[in-house]
Every structure is written in structure tokens, then in C-alpha cells.
Write a protein that holds these residues in place. Sequence first.
Motif, PDB file in Angstrom:
ATOM      1  N   LEU A   3      38.497  45.774  47.684  1.00 33.04           N
ATOM      2  CA  LEU A   3      37.606  45.492  48.610  1.00 33.04           C
ATOM      3  C   LEU A   3      36.578  44.573  48.040  1.00 33.04           C
ATOM      4  CD1 LEU A   3      38.287  48.555  49.545  1.00 33.04           C
ATOM      5  CD2 LEU A   3      35.871  48.704  50.078  1.00 33.04           C
ATOM      6  N   ALA A   4      36.412  43.492  48.865  1.00 31.79           N
ATOM      7  CA  ALA A   4      35.280  42.629  48.178  1.00 31.79           C
ATOM      8  C   ALA A   4      34.062  42.560  48.727  1.00 31.79           C
ATOM      9  CB  ALA A   4      36.028  41.060  48.374  1.00 31.79           C
ATOM     10  N   ARG A 124      29.265  36.607  44.703  1.00 29.89           N
ATOM     11  CA  ARG A 124      29.118  35.699  45.226  1.00 29.89           C
ATOM     12  C   ARG A 124      30.337  34.928  46.121  1.00 29.89           C
ATOM     13  NH1 ARG A 124      25.476  37.681  43.455  1.00 29.89           N
ATOM     14  NH2 ARG A 124      23.316  37.028  43.013  1.00 29.89           N
ATOM     15  N   ASP A 125      31.428  35.234  45.550  1.00 30.79           N
ATOM     16  CA  ASP A 125      32.479  34.235  46.040  1.00 30.79           C
ATOM     17  C   ASP A 125      33.765  35.258  45.725  1.00 30.79           C
ATOM     18  OD1 ASP A 125      32.953  34.657  43.420  1.00 30.79           O
ATOM     19  OD2 ASP A 125      33.786  32.708  42.977  1.00 30.79           O
ATOM     20  N   THR A 126      33.633  36.607  45.812  1.00 31.90           N
ATOM     21  CA  THR A 126      34.955  37.605  45.779  1.00 31.90           C
ATOM     22  C   THR A 126      35.630  37.429  47.296  1.00 31.90           C
ATOM     23  OG1 THR A 126      33.734  39.747  46.397  1.00 31.90           O
ATOM     24  CG2 THR A 126      33.544  38.801  44.023  1.00 31.90           C
ATOM     25  N   THR A 127      35.063  37.353  48.284  1.00 32.64           N
ATOM     26  CA  THR A 127      35.682  37.234  49.594  1.00 32.64           C
ATOM     27  C   THR A 127      36.286  35.880  49.589  1.00 32.64           C
ATOM     28  OG1 THR A 127      33.619  36.675  50.794  1.00 32.64           O
ATOM     29  CG2 THR A 127      33.989  39.056  50.418  1.00 32.64           C
ATOM     30  N   PHE A 138      33.167  42.194  52.656  1.00 32.90           N
ATOM     31  CA  PHE A 138      31.895  42.537  53.502  1.00 32.90           C
ATOM     32  C   PHE A 138      31.041  41.368  53.112  1.00 32.90           C
ATOM     33  CE2 PHE A 138      34.264  46.440  53.266  1.00 32.90           C
ATOM     34  CZ  PHE A 138      33.998  46.953  54.536  1.00 32.90           C
ATOM     35  N   PHE A 139      29.960  41.219  53.929  1.00 38.84           N
ATOM     36  CA  PHE A 139      28.815  40.213  53.642  1.00 38.84           C
ATOM     37  C   PHE A 139      27.353  41.074  53.863  1.00 38.84           C
ATOM     38  CE2 PHE A 139      25.859  36.556  53.955  1.00 38.84           C
ATOM     39  CZ  PHE A 139      26.316  35.792  52.941  1.00 38.84           C
ATOM     40  N   LEU A 140      26.937  41.515  52.865  1.00 41.43           N
ATOM     41  CA  LEU A 140      25.629  42.287  52.571  1.00 41.43           C
ATOM     42  C   LEU A 140      24.726  41.309  52.758  1.00 41.43           C
ATOM     43  CD1 LEU A 140      27.378  44.718  52.563  1.00 41.43           C
ATOM     44  CD2 LEU A 140      25.907  45.409  50.506  1.00 41.43           C
TER      45      LEU A 140
END
Length: 219
Positions: A3-4, A124-127, A138-140
Motif C-alpha cells: 500500500l503506498a 512523497r514518491d512511493t506511489t 492513496f494521495f492524502l
Amino acid sequence: MILAIDGPAGAGKSTVAKLVASRLGLTFLDTGAMYRAVTLEALRLGLDPADGAACARVAASLKLEFDAQGKLHLDGRPGEPALRSPEVTRAVSQVSAHAAVRELIVAQQQRIAASSRGVVAEGRDTTTVVFPRADHKFFLTASSHERARRRALELGTPQALEQIRADIEERDRKDSTRAVSPLVKARDAHEILTDGKSAEDVAQQLLAIVSGQAREGAR
Ligand code: DC
């Protein structure tokens, strides 16, 4: 399973990622802590955070290990609380912008994931760069006002709200406009606005999406 979770400073990523990791029995991977560790060690050695080659030598030689509680150790020494100091927070955007530093740290993050049953990674760049094929992305986000309010509460300094907000906006600007791995929302990430929501609410929302997608996949 990977999960990123990406997003700007103060969007609640690490609290949410820790909750989700513990519910799913996965390893919590705090990628920002690794850039903070390189920064802390560089400052301790009296190096210039702008010197990419020197920072990369630190990234290559420093032994970074997460313990069972998800806390980072540097050459066997606990990184907390120095990792979160204002000096490190101020210099980390510069250190993490060096391509050579990122290459070394990203490779370590991928090794950690490969050697565990699964991870919940946040940063910041895991996805986009570290785990572009993550099972769930996900982008929170949250408004800069809300993020400053949370940080001021955490630090116990409500009077410094405006200064904290200015610092957050400056860090956002640096993280989003740098040449290497800027903070961007991945096309296939679920965007979640966390203003007015508790970490528990947001974690539940993520878990519902994860279990919904797992059902979709099983059909
Ligand atoms: O999430 P944090 O505040 O601990 O992150 C510290 C800094 O490290 C932040 O300014 C951006 C950088 N960072 C990064 O460049 N890439 C990541 N995957 C995580 C953090």
C-alpha cells in the motif's frame, strides 16, 4: 501486498499509515524518516546539505534499520527524537532533492518491501517512483491551514500558527517543484481530503477501499 500513501507534509499520512499497517499486520515504512536520517548524519558531520556528492556518500555508508515499532536506527543508534528536530526539518528538502541520494534510498526501500510480507509505505514518491506497481495507492491532502493547525497542536505552540503555515507552504513548494521525483498525485491514486476528519476516520476509509478492491479482484 504493497500500500503506498503520498501527500504533502502534515496531511496525516504517517498516523494513518501506522493505523492501516497495524490493522492489516503489515510493516510500516516511513520513507521520510530515511531522508531525515541522511540529513541528520550530514549535519552531524558538518557537511553542506547542498553538496549532493557528500550527502550521497552519507546515504551509501549509513546503516538504516527499522525496529519492530517502526522506529529508525542509524548505525545502531535510535534516530528519534533528533530526526524531527527543526534543524533537520529545515535541511531535509535540500538533501532529499539530490538524485544520487534518492537512488540509494529508493533501492533500500524496495529491498525492505521485498524482504517483508507486505508494507504500508508513506512519503512523497512511493506511489510514483518507489512502488509504481503498488496494490493500492492513496494521495492524502489537507488545506495548509488545517495542516498548520495540526502541527502547532503537536508542537504545543498554537501562537506560532502563521509561521508554521508559511514553513509548510515553503516545504510544499520545494517538494512539488524539484527536478527529481517531485510530489505529484499518481494517476491511479485515490485522493482523500483529510480536513475535519480524524486519523481513525481516514484509516477506515482506506481500509474500506482496500477491501472493496480485494472483492472486485476476486470476481
Ligand atoms: O514526511 P517527512 O516530513 O518526514 O519528510 C521529510 C522530507 O523528506 C520532506 O521534505 C520530503 C522528503 N521526502 C521525500 O523527498 N520523499 C519521500 N518519499 C519522503 C520524504
